[in-house]
Design an enzyme around this catalytic site. Structure first.
Site, PDB file in Angstrom:
ATOM      1  CG  ASP A  67      -0.261  -0.480   2.383  1.00  0.00           C
ATOM      2  OD1 ASP A  67       0.975  -0.308   2.670  1.00  0.00           O
ATOM      3  OD2 ASP A  67      -0.965  -0.884   3.412  1.00  0.00           O
ATOM      4  CG  ASN A 137      -8.618  -1.617  12.222  1.00  0.00           C
ATOM      5  OD1 ASN A 137      -7.702  -2.177  11.626  1.00  0.00           O
ATOM      6  ND2 ASN A 137      -9.266  -0.419  11.609  1.00  0.00           N
ATOM      7  CG  HIS A 139      -5.840  -2.376   9.004  1.00  0.00           C
ATOM      8  ND1 HIS A 139      -5.820  -1.061   9.205  1.00  0.00           N
ATOM      9  CD2 HIS A 139      -4.328  -2.651   9.406  1.00  0.00           C
ATOM     10  CE1 HIS A 139      -4.604  -0.631   9.490  1.00  0.00           C
ATOM     11  NE2 HIS A 139      -3.652  -1.603   9.513  1.00  0.00           N
ATOM     12  CD  GLU A 144      -8.770   0.843   7.849  1.00  0.00           C
ATOM     13  OE1 GLU A 144      -8.325  -0.067   8.755  1.00  0.00           O
ATOM     14  OE2 GLU A 144      -7.992   2.009   8.204  1.00  0.00           O
TER      15      GLU A 144
HETATM   16  P1  PGA Z   1       2.636  -1.089  12.360  1.00  0.00           P
HETATM   17  O1  PGA Z   1       1.364  -1.366  11.590  1.00  0.00           O
HETATM   18  O2  PGA Z   1       3.625  -2.305  12.218  1.00  0.00           O
HETATM   19  O3  PGA Z   1       3.080   0.290  12.392  1.00  0.00           O
HETATM   20  O4  PGA Z   1       1.818  -1.542  13.793  1.00  0.00           O
HETATM   21  C1  PGA Z   1       0.788  -2.472  10.865  1.00  0.00           C
HETATM   22  C2  PGA Z   1      -0.453  -2.355  10.459  1.00  0.00           C
HETATM   23  O5  PGA Z   1      -1.313  -1.418  10.407  1.00  0.00           O
HETATM   24  O6  PGA Z   1      -0.853  -3.082   9.354  1.00  0.00           O
END
Ligand code: PGA
Length: 242
Positions: A67, A137, A139, A144
């Protein structure tokens, strides 16, 4: 789907770096699906170390990032282009820039860009190993809760929870982009093998939801139950208690 507690972030990061290294050393034209975020930083450091120590030729390895934020210039220090340059591509410059792909979040037409990226993965893929983090959450990528299970690469509106979680990388929450381009859930499932990493107590609830063994669109990562070859590595703090 197997969840394995490797104890510490360092253990799990090293293990996954070794798996990526092995894939690249055994198949010089490997396709890798790469992730960004705080979770991945140590893993890339171990990987860069292994690449240097062994002087592996990665000039034919092709990478596809999950992404990119919408509206950030590739050079912006919080863009995922910059992240990848900082943690991997500049650290080991033998990667061929024409084979390291990140969606263009600054494209004139974002939907056309999303389709271009999806087509590219379909033409060049399948990805041999897809690396994933997970949001608090649930994702994966920026898919999302509520994302269509059949989604291809698409433009995403980030939830308040994601904007808040990611604000730690920006000067303030207002600077966090509100949209991203993300591989879709169906794009992710096309990979041959999927490895998800999760560290820290804040990720435990999301990991616990995955132990419930069913696909639920409110927990996007639960789609991984529909894939035959998924490994999840966690530290003590993210390990399910229930
Ligand atoms: P993070 O993000 O490694 O910064 O916790 C992971 C994600 O949101 O997929």
């Amino acid at each position: 789907m197997k969840i394995t507690n490797l104890g510490t972030r360092a253990n799990a990061s090293f293990y996954v770096a070794c798996e990526l290294y092995k894939q690249m050393s055994q198949q010089s034209h490997s396709k890798l699906g790469l992730a960004t975020g705080g979770t991945m930083v140590d893993m890339y450091q171990f990987l860069v170390d292994l690449l240097h120590k062994n002087q592996l030729d990665v000039s034919h390895i092709e990478t596809f990032n999950l992404d990119e934020y919408v509206g950030l210039d590739a050079q912006h220090d919080q863009s995922y282009h910059s992240y990848m340059n900082q943690v991997l591509f500049k650290q080991y410059p033998n990667f061929n820039p024409s084979l390291t792909h990140v969606p263009n979040g600054n494209a004139d037409d974002l939907n056309v860009e999303a389709q271009r990226y999806e087509d590219l993965i379909n033409q060049q893929g399948p990805v041999d190993i897809q690396i994933l983090g997970i949001g608090e959450n649930g994702h994966i990528g920026f898919n999302e809760p509520g994302t269509d299970i059949n989604s291809a690469t698409h433009v995403v509106n980030l939830t308040e929870s994601t904007i808040h979680a990611n604000s730690r990388y920006f000067d303030n929450e207002n600077e966090v982009p509100k949209q991203a381009i993300s591989m879709g859930l169906s794009t992710i499932l096309k990979a041959q093998r999927i490895i998800l990493l999760a560290f820290g107590e804040k990720k435990r609830a999301a990991i616990e939801q995955l132990t419930q063994n069913e696909v639920n669109s409110e927990i996007p990562a639960s789609i991984l139950h529909a894939h035959p070859n998924v490994e999840i590595y966690v530290d003590d703090e993210a390990a399910p208690k229930s």
